[in-house]
Design a protein around this motif. Structure first.
Motif, PDB file in Angstrom:
ATOM      1  N   PHE A  95       0.841  -1.203   0.000  1.00 36.28           N
ATOM      2  CA  PHE A  95       0.000   0.000   0.000  1.00 36.28           C
ATOM      3  C   PHE A  95       0.875   1.251   0.000  1.00 36.28           C
ATOM      4  N   TYR A  96       1.880   1.258   0.856  1.00 33.59           N
ATOM      5  CA  TYR A  96       2.798   2.411   0.889  1.00 33.59           C
ATOM      6  C   TYR A  96       3.592   2.513  -0.416  1.00 33.59           C
ATOM      7  N   THR A  97       4.053   1.372  -0.934  1.00 36.03           N
ATOM      8  CA  THR A  97       4.828   1.382  -2.192  1.00 36.03           C
ATOM      9  C   THR A  97       4.023   2.022  -3.316  1.00 36.03           C
ATOM     10  N   LEU A  98       2.763   1.632  -3.441  1.00 35.04           N
ATOM     11  CA  LEU A  98       1.922   2.152  -4.508  1.00 35.04           C
ATOM     12  C   LEU A  98       1.559   3.615  -4.275  1.00 35.04           C
ATOM     13  N   LEU A  99       1.276   3.992  -3.024  1.00 35.10           N
ATOM     14  CA  LEU A  99       0.979   5.385  -2.700  1.00 35.10           C
ATOM     15  C   LEU A  99       2.165   6.294  -3.021  1.00 35.10           C
ATOM     16  N   ALA A 100       3.358   5.884  -2.596  1.00 35.27           N
ATOM     17  CA  ALA A 100       4.555   6.693  -2.836  1.00 35.27           C
ATOM     18  C   ALA A 100       4.820   6.846  -4.328  1.00 35.27           C
ATOM     19  N   ALA A 101       4.636   5.746  -5.069  1.00 32.81           N
ATOM     20  CA  ALA A 101       4.844   5.816  -6.522  1.00 32.81           C
ATOM     21  C   ALA A 101       3.820   6.739  -7.168  1.00 32.81           C
ATOM     22  N   ARG A 102       2.573   6.664  -6.695  1.00 31.70           N
ATOM     23  CA  ARG A 102       1.504   7.496  -7.251  1.00 31.70           C
ATOM     24  C   ARG A 102       1.778   8.978  -7.028  1.00 31.70           C
ATOM     25  N   CYS A 103       2.455   9.311  -5.955  1.00 31.85           N
ATOM     26  CA  CYS A 103       2.722  10.710  -5.603  1.00 31.85           C
ATOM     27  C   CYS A 103       4.056  11.227  -6.141  1.00 31.85           C
ATOM     28  N   THR A 104       4.764  10.403  -6.900  1.00 29.40           N
ATOM     29  CA  THR A 104       6.079  10.792  -7.426  1.00 29.40           C
ATOM     30  C   THR A 104       5.975  11.123  -8.907  1.00 29.40           C
ATOM     31  N   GLU A 105       6.558  12.225  -9.306  1.00 32.55           N
ATOM     32  CA  GLU A 105       6.589  12.601 -10.728  1.00 32.55           C
ATOM     33  C   GLU A 105       7.278  11.498 -11.515  1.00 32.55           C
ATOM     34  N   ARG A 106       6.727  11.143 -12.682  1.00 37.03           N
ATOM     35  CA  ARG A 106       7.128   9.907 -13.359  1.00 37.03           C
ATOM     36  C   ARG A 106       8.618   9.878 -13.702  1.00 37.03           C
ATOM     37  N   PHE A 107       9.184  10.964 -14.178  1.00 35.84           N
ATOM     38  CA  PHE A 107      10.601  10.939 -14.529  1.00 35.84           C
ATOM     39  C   PHE A 107      11.489  10.906 -13.285  1.00 35.84           C
ATOM     40  N   HIS A 108      11.032  11.535 -12.214  1.00 27.23           N
ATOM     41  CA  HIS A 108      11.765  11.437 -10.944  1.00 27.23           C
ATOM     42  C   HIS A 108      11.749   9.988 -10.457  1.00 27.23           C
ATOM     43  N   TYR A 109      10.615   9.327 -10.642  1.00 30.66           N
ATOM     44  CA  TYR A 109      10.479   7.912 -10.275  1.00 30.66           C
ATOM     45  C   TYR A 109      11.447   7.063 -11.093  1.00 30.66           C
ATOM     46  N   PHE A 110      11.511   7.310 -12.393  1.00 36.40           N
ATOM     47  CA  PHE A 110      12.433   6.546 -13.250  1.00 36.40           C
ATOM     48  C   PHE A 110      13.884   6.812 -12.857  1.00 36.40           C
ATOM     49  N   CYS A 111      14.204   8.077 -12.568  1.00 39.44           N
ATOM     50  CA  CYS A 111      15.583   8.436 -12.186  1.00 39.44           C
ATOM     51  C   CYS A 111      16.022   7.676 -10.943  1.00 39.44           C
ATOM     52  N   ALA A 112      15.110   7.519  -9.998  1.00 39.00           N
ATOM     53  CA  ALA A 112      15.454   6.847  -8.747  1.00 39.00           C
ATOM     54  C   ALA A 112      15.653   5.345  -8.935  1.00 39.00           C
ATOM     55  N   ARG A 113      15.104   4.776 -10.017  1.00 40.64           N
ATOM     56  CA  ARG A 113      15.116   3.322 -10.170  1.00 40.64           C
ATOM     57  C   ARG A 113      16.037   2.805 -11.273  1.00 40.64           C
ATOM     58  N   ILE A 114      16.322   3.626 -12.278  1.00 44.05           N
ATOM     59  CA  ILE A 114      16.972   3.085 -13.465  1.00 44.05           C
ATOM     60  C   ILE A 114      18.388   2.590 -13.196  1.00 44.05           C
ATOM     61  N   ALA A 115      19.069   3.191 -12.239  1.00 43.59           N
ATOM     62  CA  ALA A 115      20.464   2.799 -11.989  1.00 43.59           C
ATOM     63  C   ALA A 115      20.591   1.597 -11.060  1.00 43.59           C
ATOM     64  N   GLU A 116      19.460   1.033 -10.612  1.00 37.58           N
ATOM     65  CA  GLU A 116      19.515  -0.066  -9.645  1.00 37.58           C
ATOM     66  C   GLU A 116      20.070  -1.344 -10.256  1.00 37.58           C
ATOM     67  N   ASP A 117      19.632  -1.683 -11.474  1.00 34.30           N
ATOM     68  CA  ASP A 117      20.145  -2.901 -12.116  1.00 34.30           C
ATOM     69  C   ASP A 117      19.799  -2.872 -13.595  1.00 34.30           C
ATOM     70  N   LYS A 118      20.329  -3.849 -14.336  1.00 34.16           N
ATOM     71  CA  LYS A 118      20.113  -3.899 -15.786  1.00 34.16           C
ATOM     72  C   LYS A 118      18.654  -4.216 -16.131  1.00 34.16           C
TER      73      LYS A 118
END
Length: 558
Positions: free
Chosen positions: A312-335
């Motif tokens: 529930f928190y994961t989905l809420l936080a994602a919903r409240c995050t600007e999409r490109f900011h969300y991608f920036c935070a995740r893209i460098a995690e792994d291939k």
């Protein structure tokens, strides 16, 4: 009473009359009613002359613009036809190259898949797919899937990072996102990514395709896997009613909503939190977050939402995050994240992601760029080439010469046109237009009656009354003509602003199509030169084998 001083002007010395929207002010120092009317008549004639000159000037400008627009329209039509012809040729070449690559077993031919699939926009890939299926009667995506599955040793199959990247790039958005939801039904992070970073239209299309693929709706499937609060949030998101506007809340509204949200978080009222946050645009959420931080010592709403936990928190936080900011935070995690995120974005969005990532990382002081992260994370050359193609700013090597998505060019032109119309309004100079109109009147022999009426010489009360009535009739006629002329000026002035915008639009489109046509022409010439060189090499090889010319293949032209 004084003596030796000038006589003060009486209130009645100034005559004011409403003519149209502006009052007509006559500097009248007293006298007979006849003289007063003559002053009014001459003031009306002067104003009518200005309006007439302005009208003639605008009409001349519009006529000149219309002639220019006609010429530009013809030029634009020719440019469009040439662009379409060259584009069709290029799409056919790409389709042929893909066919050769997909029916060949050589590593070099397989590189064509990378060069075409990752250096084209989504709309270009759609046109290439149409050309491929029209020419070879086989669905391109089906061929790519089959080819990647049998490409062990070249791409290491469709499960390799490169294979999955190419499949994501080549698949239409509804099918691609539906497959992501279907394949990752037990991975809530990836489900949250699809649910929260797609537009209403995209999410609706993906959910419809999911039902088509699975025979069961996504909501029915996820309801059995998610806990109560999370299931409610998913259901709200899947209604696809998120506000997609660009305006946030004003301070008063933001303060009221933050009060409600704070109470809901304090008492863990999940239903109220969902009601408040689930369908906000990012601009609206940002205005709430600013207000909340001002009240809570810079603590953000997302930080405060950790009173909830799990999916529930994961989905809420994602919903409240600007999409490109969300991608920036995740893209460098792994291939896997690199493959999925880049494979799902348009080339235009890949460029935005690159710019945001570089800014995002610079803000936190590590100085990484997206390109440096890709080079660090990815060791396989072909996979790295594909990813760098997607985020590249250099389109000079891309044969189609443009990496904007469908409708993006139109939006850019529309923005330019709006600015042109606004500039035309603010820069409009009525005096300059009147000067232009005066020249037009002189050239066309248009005469404007500026003759002053002769003062009537009445000999009796009845005659004087009749003469005043004639002057009043003339005043009324002039006032009517004045209104008609000024209304016409207002109308055609608006028309002139629109004409300026139409002209600029035609100029922008013409220049754009000519630029694209030149880029396509250069690319197609390189194709023909390469084909001629290959044919010449084949001639030379056959001559050396058979000792005599075996037919000049190099004489053939595509």
């Amino acid at each position: 009473m004084g003596c030796g001083g000038s006589k003060a002007k009486k209130k009645s010395d100034i005559a004011e009359m409403e003519v149209g929207e502006e009052p007509l002010v006559i500097d009248y120092k007293g006298g007979s009613e006849v003289k007063k009317r003559i002053h009014i008549i001459m003031a009306l004639k002067t104003r009518l002359q200005k309006a007439t000159f302005e009208k003639l000037g605008i009409e001349d400008y519009i006529e000149e613009s219309r002639n220019r627009l006609t010429s530009l329209s013809e030029q634009l039509h020719k440019s469009k036809l040439e662009y379409k012809r060259l584009l069709d040729f290029t799409m056919e070449q790409d389709a042929d190259n893909l066919y050769n690559a997909l029916t060949s077993n050589t590593r070099d031919d397989k590189r064509v898949l990378i060069d075409v699939l990752t250096a084209r926009t989504k709309w270009q890939l759609a046109l290439i797919t149409e050309a491929y299926e029209r020419k070879y009667s086989v669905p391109l995506l089906k061929m790519i899937k089959e080819n990647l599955r049998t490409s062990i040793g070249i791409f290491t199959g469709s499960n390799s990072e490169l294979g999955r990247l190419l499949l994501l790039v080549a698949t239409e958005q509804p099918e691609r996102d539906a497959q992501l939801l279907l394949q990752n039904i037990n991975d809530f992070d990836k489900i949250a990514e699809v649910l929260t970073t797609r537009s209403n239209r995209e999410l609706k299309a993906a959910l419809d395709y999911y039902l088509h693929l699975n025979g069961k709706s996504f909501l029915d499937v996820i309801q059995g896997k998610a806990y109560q609060n999370c299931a409610k949030l998913v259901k709200t998101i899947c209604e696809c009613k998120r506000d997609e506007g660009k305006e946030g809340f004003d301070q008063m509204a933001a303060k009221d909503i933050v009060t409600q949200l704070t109470d809901a978080m304090r008492h863990k009222k999940a239903d109220d939190v969902i009601r408040i946050l689930a369908n906000l645009s990012f601009a609206q959420f940002d205005s709430l977050n600013t207000c909340y931080m001002n009240q809570n010592k810079k603590k953000t709403i997302i930080e405060a939402l950790n009173v909830f936990s799990g999916d529930f928190y994961t989905l809420l936080a994602a919903r409240c995050t600007e999409r490109f900011h969300y991608f920036c935070a995740r893209i460098a995690e792994d291939k896997d994240n690199i493959t999925r995120i880049l494979g799902c974005l348009t080339r235009a969005d890949c460029k935005i992601l690159r710019d945001r990532f570089d800014l995002y990382k610079a803000r936190y002081g590590n100085g990484f760029t997206l390109e440096s992260v890709l080079r660090t994370e990815i060791k396989k050359e072909s996979y790295l080439t594909a990813c760098l193609n997607l985020v590249s700013t250099d389109t000079s090597s891309f044969p189609l010469g443009v990496d904007r998505e469908l409708r993006e060019d139109e939006m850019l032109v529309e923005n330019v046109v709006k600015k042109v119309e606004q500039t035309a309004r603010t820069a409009y100079d009525p005096e300059a237009m009147r000067a232009r109109g005066e020249k037009v009147a002189e050239a066309k022999g248009v005469e404007i009656d500026m003759k002053k009426p002769n003062p009537p010489n009445a000999k009796g009360r009845a005659e004087a009354t009749a003469q005043l009535a004639e002057l009043d009739d003339l005043i009324q006629d002039l006032k009517t003509e004045m209104r008609v002329t000024e209304e016409a000026v207002t109308h055609i002035t608006e028309l002139s602003f629109a004409m300026a915008a139409h002209l600029r639009q035609a100029e922008e489109w013409t220049a754009m199509y000519e630029t694209y046509a030149n880029q396509l022409n250069g690319h197609n010439e390189r194709i023909l030169e390469a084909a001629a060189a290959a044919a010449n090499n084949m001639d030379n090889s056959r001559s050396s084998l058979f000792g005599a010319p075996f037919g000049k293949l190099s004489s053939l032209r595509m």
